[in-house]
Design an enzyme around this catalytic site. Structure first.
Site, PDB file in Angstrom:
ATOM      1  N   LYS A  95       0.611  -1.134   0.038  1.00  0.00           N
ATOM      2  CA  LYS A  95       0.092  -0.096  -0.063  1.00  0.00           C
ATOM      3  C   LYS A  95       0.779   1.342   0.134  1.00  0.00           C
ATOM      4  O   LYS A  95       0.519   2.226  -0.542  1.00  0.00           O
ATOM      5  CB  LYS A  95      -0.847  -0.053   1.137  1.00  0.00           C
ATOM      6  CG  LYS A  95      -1.964  -1.042   1.382  1.00  0.00           C
ATOM      7  CD  LYS A  95      -3.159  -1.013   0.381  1.00  0.00           C
ATOM      8  CE  LYS A  95      -4.313  -1.928   0.306  1.00  0.00           C
ATOM      9  NZ  LYS A  95      -4.163  -2.953   1.068  1.00  0.00           N
ATOM     10  N   GLU A 117     -10.057   5.547   3.118  1.00  0.00           N
ATOM     11  CA  GLU A 117     -10.698   4.602   3.846  1.00  0.00           C
ATOM     12  C   GLU A 117      -9.802   3.283   3.763  1.00  0.00           C
ATOM     13  O   GLU A 117      -8.712   3.282   3.332  1.00  0.00           O
ATOM     14  CB  GLU A 117     -11.830   4.191   2.500  1.00  0.00           C
ATOM     15  CG  GLU A 117     -11.114   3.037   1.487  1.00  0.00           C
ATOM     16  CD  GLU A 117     -10.238   3.567   0.431  1.00  0.00           C
ATOM     17  OE1 GLU A 117      -9.971   4.924   0.270  1.00  0.00           O
ATOM     18  OE2 GLU A 117      -9.323   2.843  -0.224  1.00  0.00           O
ATOM     19  N   SER A 384       2.132  -9.851  -0.933  1.00  0.00           N
ATOM     20  CA  SER A 384       1.674  -8.508  -0.871  1.00  0.00           C
ATOM     21  C   SER A 384       1.718  -7.836   0.631  1.00  0.00           C
ATOM     22  O   SER A 384       2.052  -6.451   0.808  1.00  0.00           O
ATOM     23  CB  SER A 384       0.154  -8.408  -1.122  1.00  0.00           C
ATOM     24  OG  SER A 384      -0.869  -9.123  -0.514  1.00  0.00           O
TER      25      SER A 384
END
Ligand code: PLP
Length: 404
Positions: A95, A117, A384
């Site tokens: 991210k 969010e 990830s």
């Protein structure tokens, strides 16, 4: 598929074939156009690219290793498995690649406040992190259910100086958090940039986020060529909104010999309201700014979703994935909760790596596929994120006890 075709997508209005676009209230059209203009200016500005590379390297910890998973490979007895270690990035997931990019855009636009969010909390933490680093005000919207199952990340965001707003509407998860973030953005658009966390939403978010994440695939491509002198046979990544998968896949789209599989959350099984596998039970619809595959009922009402991993628990999927699905360039499958949990434990015990529950979905798929492939075949699995945020939940599920 030619390189030309990829570079022309999305079109100037954000369409990937019939998907994508910009389905928003009138008040958001202007801010989205402004963002689009600034983003494309930045993309062609060498100074911006230099700044972005600097922070990716010095702050986030890029490049991440492409690690040969020797014991997992041996245990499965088939293809050679490499892990792209996005779990080693600062804040623990991919991210941050996107957050660094977007915060630099926000700064160029003289915004003083960012909002986001978050589902599992990883995007919230990454946003709070870049906001702290650049001295911007930060508000993160998070479903009340997710706040509870990802408590560690709520504390991290607060420590970083962000305000975390629990959202009690509806199913109290990611979809409702996105609604609140959009409401905030409409109200405070002059001062505020909305750092959307995946390849979803209105144009330009899907293309912008994909371009910020493609560093994963660019690196992986160079690394596998260096280690194996050839391209991989298979790429595997989990798909929530789809940003880590798009990031890995995109630089390989023109390499016809490279097969790609996206793994969605199969939850408790493919029955209404018990999973989040949009390509297995979803249909064409519009949600939160974009047209894509969506889990909805016969009246177009959004169905509730379920996954053991908060980060995959969303009713829609990025429009570029929808297009790649139709084009049959990428195959989409799913892993159920129990398979993801088993893969989580397997990777921990065999490789000394505790993956995020989201990433464990991709690991579950490699466990199925690697044994059926020849020993000289090459697989890259996108890891990830890391599983620190998930240890309490997994310990509970697999029945680990505290020593008395
Ligand atoms: C958020 C998250 C995902 C899902 O988001 P994508 O946009 O599909 O990548 C997957 N893995 C981890 C570790 C995450 O934090």
């Amino acid at each position: 598929m030619s390189a030309q075709a990829n570079e022309n997508l999305p079109d100037t209005r954000g369409h990937f074939g019939p998907y994508g676009g910009r389905f928003v209230p009138e008040t958001l059209m202007h801010p989205l156009q402004e963002l689009e203009a600034e983003y494309f200016r930045a993309q062609h500005d060498p100074e911006f690219q230099r700044e972005l590379s600097y922070y990716l390297k010095e702050f986030c910890g890029r490049p991440t290793p492409l690690y040969f998973a020797e014991r997992l490979t041996r245990e499965l007895g088939g293809a050679k498995i490499y892990l792209k270690r996005e779990d080693l990035l600062h804040t623990g997931a991919h991210k941050i690649n996107n957050c660094i990019g977007q915060v630099l855009i926000a700064r160029r636009m003289s915004k003083t406040r960012v909002i986001a969010e978050t589902g599992a909390g990883q995007h919230g933490v990454a946003t709070a992190t870049v906001a702290a680093m650049f001295g911007l005000k930060c508000v993160v919207y998070m479903g009340a259910v997710d706040c509870k199952r990802q408590e560690l990340n709520v504390y991290r965001m607060k420590m970083l100086g962000a305000e975390v707003v629990p959202v009690h509407a509806g199913q109290k998860t990611l979809k409702e958090a996105v609604n609140e973030a959009m409401r905030d953005w409409v109200t405070n658009v002059r001062s505020t940039h909305y750092i959307l966390g995946t390849v979803y939403g209105a144009h330009p978010y899907p293309v912008m986020v994909r371009n910020f994440q493609r560093v994963i695939g660019d690196e992986a491509r160079a690394q596998i060529l260096e280690k194996e002198q050839r391209l991989p046979d298979l790429l595997l990544a989990c798909v929530g909104g789809g940003s880590n998968a798009m990031g890995l896949f995109h630089p390989f789209l023109d390499d016809t010999g490279v097969k790609m599989v996206g793994v969605e959350a199969g939850g408790l099984g493919i029955r209404p309201n018990q999973h989040a596998a949009r390509f297995h039970g979803g249909s064409l619809g519009v949600l939160q700014g974009a047209r894509s595959y969506i889990l909805q009922d016969a009246c177009g009402q959004i169905q509730s979703t379920h996954s053991v991993s908060a980060g995959l628990d969303y009713a829609a999927v990025g429009p570029e994935h929808a297009w790649l699905y139709d084009e049959k360039r990428v195959e989409y499958t799913y892993a159920k909760d129990d398979a993801a949990l088993a893969a989580f434990m397997k990777l921990a015990r065999l490789e000394g790596i505790i993956p995020a529950l989201e990433s464990a979905h991709a690991v579950a798929e490699v466990m199925k596929r690697a044994p059926k492939m020849p020993k000289d075949a090459l697989i890259i699995v996108n890891l990830s994120g890391r599983g620190d945020k998930d240890v309490e939940q997994v310990a509970d599920k697999v029945g680990l006890q505290m020593p008395k």
